[in-house]
Design an enzyme around this catalytic site. Structure first.
Site, PDB file in Angstrom:
ATOM      1  N   LEU A 123      -1.132 -42.020  -1.597  1.00  0.00           N
ATOM      2  CA  LEU A 123      -2.313 -41.246  -2.246  1.00  0.00           C
ATOM      3  C   LEU A 123      -1.772 -40.488  -3.559  1.00  0.00           C
ATOM      4  CD1 LEU A 123      -3.813 -39.196   0.674  1.00  0.00           C
ATOM      5  CD2 LEU A 123      -4.263 -41.608  -0.122  1.00  0.00           C
ATOM      6  N   HIS A 124      -2.869 -40.766  -4.614  1.00  0.00           N
ATOM      7  CA  HIS A 124      -2.480 -40.124  -5.828  1.00  0.00           C
ATOM      8  C   HIS A 124      -3.755 -39.349  -6.166  1.00  0.00           C
ATOM      9  CE1 HIS A 124      -4.846 -43.565  -7.106  1.00  0.00           C
ATOM     10  NE2 HIS A 124      -3.998 -44.506  -6.519  1.00  0.00           N
TER      11      HIS A 124
ATOM     12  N   HIS B 153      -7.078 -41.006  -5.551  1.00  0.00           N
ATOM     13  CA  HIS B 153      -7.866 -40.682  -4.364  1.00  0.00           C
ATOM     14  C   HIS B 153      -8.337 -39.404  -4.202  1.00  0.00           C
ATOM     15  CE1 HIS B 153      -4.650 -43.748  -3.529  1.00  0.00           C
ATOM     16  NE2 HIS B 153      -5.856 -44.378  -2.939  1.00  0.00           N
TER      17      HIS B 153
ATOM     18  N   LYS C 229     -12.343 -48.660 -10.122  1.00  0.00           N
ATOM     19  CA  LYS C 229     -11.225 -49.630 -10.445  1.00  0.00           C
ATOM     20  C   LYS C 229     -11.281 -51.119  -9.607  1.00  0.00           C
ATOM     21  CE  LYS C 229      -7.138 -49.372  -8.987  1.00  0.00           C
ATOM     22  NZ  LYS C 229      -6.645 -50.856  -8.474  1.00  0.00           N
TER      23      LYS C 229
ATOM     24  N   GLN D 129     -14.641 -55.001  -5.003  1.00  0.00           N
ATOM     25  CA  GLN D 129     -14.564 -54.474  -3.912  1.00  0.00           C
ATOM     26  C   GLN D 129     -15.852 -53.524  -3.687  1.00  0.00           C
ATOM     27  OE1 GLN D 129     -11.159 -52.587  -1.716  1.00  0.00           O
ATOM     28  NE2 GLN D 129     -12.248 -50.827  -2.567  1.00  0.00           N
TER      29      GLN D 129
ATOM     30  N   SER E  75      -3.121 -46.595  -9.641  1.00  0.00           N
ATOM     31  CA  SER E  75      -3.293 -47.382  -8.428  1.00  0.00           C
ATOM     32  C   SER E  75      -1.777 -47.131  -7.644  1.00  0.00           C
ATOM     33  CB  SER E  75      -3.262 -48.936  -8.685  1.00  0.00           C
ATOM     34  OG  SER E  75      -2.958 -49.980  -7.831  1.00  0.00           O
TER      35      SER E  75
END
Length: 279
Positions: A33-34, A37, A150, A154, A186
């Protein structure tokens, strides 16, 4: 924050929440996680009274075994970050047996949107994405789920899937979060060496220059060719650089209202993607 690892414990919790009249928000992740998120989680504020972050590195969306093996993992660090920043009521971290028990044989296929851009050289990838996201929707019984722009392809595939299958969940798109040098955040960035991380900044820089030129009326073919050359000279292996419609993902002109510039490129064996609006 409660840490849950089984479908049954999760079901018991979300059933009680629904009985109490709560609205459930979901942030599906593969961990590592970053800030990106956390931005998805924050975007659910005011839209969900209970929030779940799922962490599951989904094996069926990897067509490269090495990519799956090397994907960054760190569940304890993920849990600590969520505890520190707050906002998540549950960290749902099932293992493979919870998601794909023996005999599992069903996959979701979103035809037409899965064979272009990232799907062109990652066969089966988006089948795996659509399948795991559907399972997470069903297991969490989420009312709303947040996805970053990003991963725009999706996002489009998940929207199509929700519409086609009449899934009772709203999809909340969240703008891309970037580093100070504009590299899109990412989890894969953690695999970049210091030298690769420096080179990676050339990706958004080239896209920004390309977008500016296209907005000023430059010839699309020549402008894309210049951008390709710039990226290759910076050390990237280019997978695609294309102008696509932001709703249908079909090829379009840069002057179209929902046109976006999409890129997929690798540094060594690390694949990076990005996209920017042209409108």
């Amino acid at each position: 924050m409660k840490r849950i690892t089984t479908r049954q414990e999760l079901a018991d919790c979300v059933t009680q929440w629904h009985k109490e009249g709560h609205t459930i928000g979901l942030v599906p992740t593969m961990g590592a996680l970053h800030t990106g998120h956390l931005t998805l989680l924050k975007a659910l504020e005011g839209k969900a009274t209970r929030r779940i972050v799922s962490v599951f590195v989904n094996p069926i969306q990897f067509n490269n075994p090495d990519d799956f093996r090397l994907y960054p993992r760190g569940l304890d660090a993920d849990a600590a970050l969520l505890e520190q920043t707050g906002g998540a009521d549950i960290l749902y971290a099932p293992d493979v047996s919870q998601m794909y028990p023996d005999g599992f044989a069903t996959r979701i296929l979103v035809s037409g949107l899965d064979t272009m851009l990232c799907g062109a050289d990652r066969p089966g990838h988006f089948d795996g994405v659509a399948t795991i996201v559907t399972k997470l929707f069903m297991q969490t019984r989420a009312n709303i789920a947040a996805f970053g722009e990003k991963d725009f392809q999706q996002l489009c595939i998940i929207r199509r899937m929700v519409q086609d299958l009449n899934l009772p969940v709203s999809i909340l798109p969240v703008p891309t979060v970037r580093e100070t040098d504009n590299l899109a955040l990412s989890s894969r960035n953690k695999r970049l060496s210091p030298e690769q991380r420096t080179k990676a900044a050339h990706l958004p820089a080239a896209l920004l220059a390309c977008v500016a030129a296209l907005k000023n009326g430059a010839n699309p073919s020549a402008t894309l060719a210049t951008c390709r050359t710039t990226l290759e000279q910076a050390g990237f292996t280019l997978h695609y650089l294309e102008i696509r419609d932001g709703s249908t993902l079909q090829p379009t002109q840069p002057t179209a209202p929902t046109a976006r510039l999409f890129v997929g490129a690798s540094l060594g064996d690390i694949r990076l993607i990005d996209n920017m609006p042209l409108g």
